[in-house]
Write a protein that holds these residues in place. Sequence first.
Motif, PDB file in Angstrom:
ATOM      1  N   ASP A  37       5.735   3.387 -14.211  1.00 62.21           N
ATOM      2  CA  ASP A  37       6.042   4.767 -14.604  1.00 62.21           C
ATOM      3  C   ASP A  37       5.057   5.762 -13.998  1.00 62.21           C
ATOM      4  O   ASP A  37       5.459   6.839 -13.549  1.00 62.21           O
ATOM      5  CB  ASP A  37       6.069   4.895 -16.129  1.00 62.21           C
ATOM      6  CG  ASP A  37       7.221   4.120 -16.752  1.00 62.21           C
ATOM      7  OD1 ASP A  37       8.245   3.916 -16.056  1.00 62.21           O
ATOM      8  OD2 ASP A  37       7.103   3.721 -17.922  1.00 62.21           O
ATOM      9  N   ALA A  38       3.784   5.408 -13.967  1.00 56.24           N
ATOM     10  CA  ALA A  38       2.771   6.297 -13.382  1.00 56.24           C
ATOM     11  C   ALA A  38       3.001   6.458 -11.881  1.00 56.24           C
ATOM     12  O   ALA A  38       2.883   7.565 -11.342  1.00 56.24           O
ATOM     13  CB  ALA A  38       1.371   5.760 -13.650  1.00 56.24           C
ATOM     14  N   LYS A  39       3.353   5.373 -11.191  1.00 57.52           N
ATOM     15  CA  LYS A  39       3.600   5.453  -9.750  1.00 57.52           C
ATOM     16  C   LYS A  39       4.822   6.317  -9.457  1.00 57.52           C
ATOM     17  O   LYS A  39       4.801   7.159  -8.574  1.00 57.52           O
ATOM     18  CB  LYS A  39       3.807   4.053  -9.153  1.00 57.52           C
ATOM     19  CG  LYS A  39       2.537   3.276  -9.010  1.00 57.52           C
ATOM     20  CD  LYS A  39       2.832   1.948  -8.330  1.00 57.52           C
ATOM     21  CE  LYS A  39       1.549   1.291  -7.955  1.00 57.52           C
ATOM     22  NZ  LYS A  39       1.369   1.132  -6.539  1.00 57.52           N
ATOM     23  N   LEU A  40       5.893   6.108 -10.229  1.00 58.14           N
ATOM     24  CA  LEU A  40       7.103   6.896 -10.022  1.00 58.14           C
ATOM     25  C   LEU A  40       6.846   8.375 -10.326  1.00 58.14           C
ATOM     26  O   LEU A  40       7.311   9.260  -9.602  1.00 58.14           O
ATOM     27  CB  LEU A  40       8.255   6.365 -10.882  1.00 58.14           C
ATOM     28  CG  LEU A  40       8.831   5.013 -10.452  1.00 58.14           C
ATOM     29  CD1 LEU A  40       9.845   4.512 -11.473  1.00 58.14           C
ATOM     30  CD2 LEU A  40       9.465   5.095  -9.073  1.00 58.14           C
ATOM     31  N   ALA A  41       6.095   8.659 -11.390  1.00 57.40           N
ATOM     32  CA  ALA A  41       5.775  10.047 -11.750  1.00 57.40           C
ATOM     33  C   ALA A  41       4.971  10.719 -10.638  1.00 57.40           C
ATOM     34  O   ALA A  41       5.221  11.878 -10.295  1.00 57.40           O
ATOM     35  CB  ALA A  41       5.009  10.091 -13.064  1.00 57.40           C
ATOM     36  N   GLY A  44       7.290  11.499  -7.797  1.00 58.65           N
ATOM     37  CA  GLY A  44       8.128  12.635  -8.178  1.00 58.65           C
ATOM     38  C   GLY A  44       7.391  13.954  -8.076  1.00 58.65           C
ATOM     39  O   GLY A  44       7.925  14.949  -7.569  1.00 58.65           O
ATOM     40  N   LYS A  45       6.137  13.998  -8.537  1.00 66.10           N
ATOM     41  CA  LYS A  45       5.334  15.226  -8.449  1.00 66.10           C
ATOM     42  C   LYS A  45       5.121  15.641  -6.993  1.00 66.10           C
ATOM     43  O   LYS A  45       5.230  16.816  -6.644  1.00 66.10           O
ATOM     44  CB  LYS A  45       3.974  15.019  -9.112  1.00 66.10           C
ATOM     45  CG  LYS A  45       4.018  14.982 -10.613  1.00 66.10           C
ATOM     46  CD  LYS A  45       2.626  14.689 -11.158  1.00 66.10           C
ATOM     47  CE  LYS A  45       2.671  14.371 -12.637  1.00 66.10           C
ATOM     48  NZ  LYS A  45       1.364  13.924 -13.139  1.00 66.10           N
ATOM     49  N   GLN A  46       4.806  14.666  -6.134  1.00 62.49           N
ATOM     50  CA  GLN A  46       4.596  14.965  -4.713  1.00 62.49           C
ATOM     51  C   GLN A  46       5.884  15.472  -4.071  1.00 62.49           C
ATOM     52  O   GLN A  46       5.859  16.377  -3.240  1.00 62.49           O
ATOM     53  CB  GLN A  46       4.102  13.733  -3.976  1.00 62.49           C
ATOM     54  CG  GLN A  46       2.680  13.361  -4.297  1.00 62.49           C
ATOM     55  CD  GLN A  46       2.230  12.168  -3.488  1.00 62.49           C
ATOM     56  OE1 GLN A  46       2.498  12.089  -2.293  1.00 62.49           O
ATOM     57  NE2 GLN A  46       1.562  11.236  -4.130  1.00 62.49           N
ATOM     58  N   ALA A  47       7.015  14.882  -4.457  1.00 66.92           N
ATOM     59  CA  ALA A  47       8.304  15.291  -3.895  1.00 66.92           C
ATOM     60  C   ALA A  47       8.631  16.733  -4.267  1.00 66.92           C
ATOM     61  O   ALA A  47       9.081  17.511  -3.422  1.00 66.92           O
ATOM     62  CB  ALA A  47       9.408  14.353  -4.382  1.00 66.92           C
ATOM     63  N   VAL A  48       8.391  17.108  -5.517  1.00 64.18           N
ATOM     64  CA  VAL A  48       8.658  18.481  -5.950  1.00 64.18           C
ATOM     65  C   VAL A  48       7.712  19.448  -5.242  1.00 64.18           C
ATOM     66  O   VAL A  48       8.132  20.480  -4.713  1.00 64.18           O
ATOM     67  CB  VAL A  48       8.533  18.616  -7.484  1.00 64.18           C
ATOM     68  CG1 VAL A  48       8.551  20.063  -7.916  1.00 64.18           C
ATOM     69  CG2 VAL A  48       9.649  17.839  -8.173  1.00 64.18           C
ATOM     70  N   LYS A  49       6.435  19.111  -5.211  1.00 61.88           N
ATOM     71  CA  LYS A  49       5.426  19.979  -4.583  1.00 61.88           C
ATOM     72  C   LYS A  49       5.742  20.238  -3.114  1.00 61.88           C
ATOM     73  O   LYS A  49       5.612  21.358  -2.624  1.00 61.88           O
ATOM     74  CB  LYS A  49       4.049  19.330  -4.717  1.00 61.88           C
ATOM     75  CG  LYS A  49       2.939  20.098  -4.048  1.00 61.88           C
ATOM     76  CD  LYS A  49       1.619  19.354  -4.160  1.00 61.88           C
ATOM     77  CE  LYS A  49       0.542  20.023  -3.328  1.00 61.88           C
ATOM     78  NZ  LYS A  49      -0.663  19.207  -3.268  1.00 61.88           N
ATOM     79  N   ASN A  50       6.181  19.201  -2.396  1.00 60.64           N
ATOM     80  CA  ASN A  50       6.430  19.304  -0.957  1.00 60.64           C
ATOM     81  C   ASN A  50       7.899  19.544  -0.611  1.00 60.64           C
ATOM     82  O   ASN A  50       8.264  19.559   0.557  1.00 60.64           O
ATOM     83  CB  ASN A  50       5.934  18.039  -0.250  1.00 60.64           C
ATOM     84  CG  ASN A  50       4.439  17.899  -0.355  1.00 60.64           C
ATOM     85  OD1 ASN A  50       3.705  18.721   0.165  1.00 60.64           O
ATOM     86  ND2 ASN A  50       3.975  16.872  -1.050  1.00 60.64           N
ATOM     87  N   LYS A  51       8.737  19.681  -1.640  1.00 58.60           N
ATOM     88  CA  LYS A  51      10.178  19.928  -1.461  1.00 58.60           C
ATOM     89  C   LYS A  51      10.847  18.841  -0.641  1.00 58.60           C
ATOM     90  O   LYS A  51      11.643  19.103   0.260  1.00 58.60           O
ATOM     91  CB  LYS A  51      10.413  21.311  -0.855  1.00 58.60           C
ATOM     92  CG  LYS A  51       9.914  22.409  -1.746  1.00 58.60           C
ATOM     93  CD  LYS A  51      10.121  23.769  -1.146  1.00 58.60           C
ATOM     94  CE  LYS A  51       9.560  24.787  -2.118  1.00 58.60           C
ATOM     95  NZ  LYS A  51       9.248  26.046  -1.522  1.00 58.60           N
ATOM     96  N   ARG A  67      15.376   7.103 -11.687  1.00 57.19           N
ATOM     97  CA  ARG A  67      15.630   8.552 -11.774  1.00 57.19           C
ATOM     98  C   ARG A  67      14.788   9.173 -12.891  1.00 57.19           C
ATOM     99  O   ARG A  67      14.164  10.208 -12.727  1.00 57.19           O
ATOM    100  CB  ARG A  67      17.112   8.806 -12.006  1.00 57.19           C
ATOM    101  CG  ARG A  67      17.495  10.265 -11.967  1.00 57.19           C
ATOM    102  CD  ARG A  67      18.993  10.463 -12.213  1.00 57.19           C
ATOM    103  NE  ARG A  67      19.848   9.733 -11.310  1.00 57.19           N
ATOM    104  CZ  ARG A  67      20.237  10.154 -10.109  1.00 57.19           C
ATOM    105  NH1 ARG A  67      19.807  11.312  -9.652  1.00 57.19           N
ATOM    106  NH2 ARG A  67      21.041   9.429  -9.369  1.00 57.19           N
ATOM    107  N   SER A  68      14.732   8.508 -14.024  1.00 58.22           N
ATOM    108  CA  SER A  68      13.952   8.991 -15.166  1.00 58.22           C
ATOM    109  C   SER A  68      12.462   9.027 -14.834  1.00 58.22           C
ATOM    110  O   SER A  68      11.759   9.985 -15.167  1.00 58.22           O
ATOM    111  CB  SER A  68      14.202   8.098 -16.374  1.00 58.22           C
ATOM    112  OG  SER A  68      13.407   8.480 -17.450  1.00 58.22           O
ATOM    113  N   GLY A  69      11.966   7.995 -14.171  1.00 56.64           N
ATOM    114  CA  GLY A  69      10.551   7.929 -13.818  1.00 56.64           C
ATOM    115  C   GLY A  69      10.149   8.976 -12.805  1.00 56.64           C
ATOM    116  O   GLY A  69       9.102   9.615 -12.929  1.00 56.64           O
ATOM    117  N   LEU A  70      10.992   9.184 -11.786  1.00 59.18           N
ATOM    118  CA  LEU A  70      10.676  10.166 -10.754  1.00 59.18           C
ATOM    119  C   LEU A  70      10.705  11.591 -11.302  1.00 59.18           C
ATOM    120  O   LEU A  70       9.910  12.430 -10.906  1.00 59.18           O
ATOM    121  CB  LEU A  70      11.655  10.046  -9.579  1.00 59.18           C
ATOM    122  CG  LEU A  70      11.521   8.796  -8.715  1.00 59.18           C
ATOM    123  CD1 LEU A  70      12.687   8.702  -7.744  1.00 59.18           C
ATOM    124  CD2 LEU A  70      10.200   8.793  -7.963  1.00 59.18           C
TER     125      LEU A  70
END
Length: 90
Positions: A37-41, A44-51, A67-70
Amino acid sequence: MNKLTLMAVMAFASFTVLAQLPSWGMTEQQYRMPNRDAKLADIGKQAVKNKWQLKVTAPKDWHGAIRSGLSQDGALNVMMTVQDSLHSSI
């Protein structure tokens, strides 16, 4: 611009783009580890930050958890496409 200069610029540009777009992978064993869960989160944070738009290929019964984890249960608006795979890896 001559052909050589153009090719050098294109090669540099493609190298720069590749350097900025990481590729993650998880084996079935890593997916089943407690820190999943920590790895997926983090991804996900990096993906949002970098679009970034993430491309997920995994067994169908893993899709919801991934999907839930990301997206941290919908808290993050992570752009992703999800595709079925017979292999037990992400």
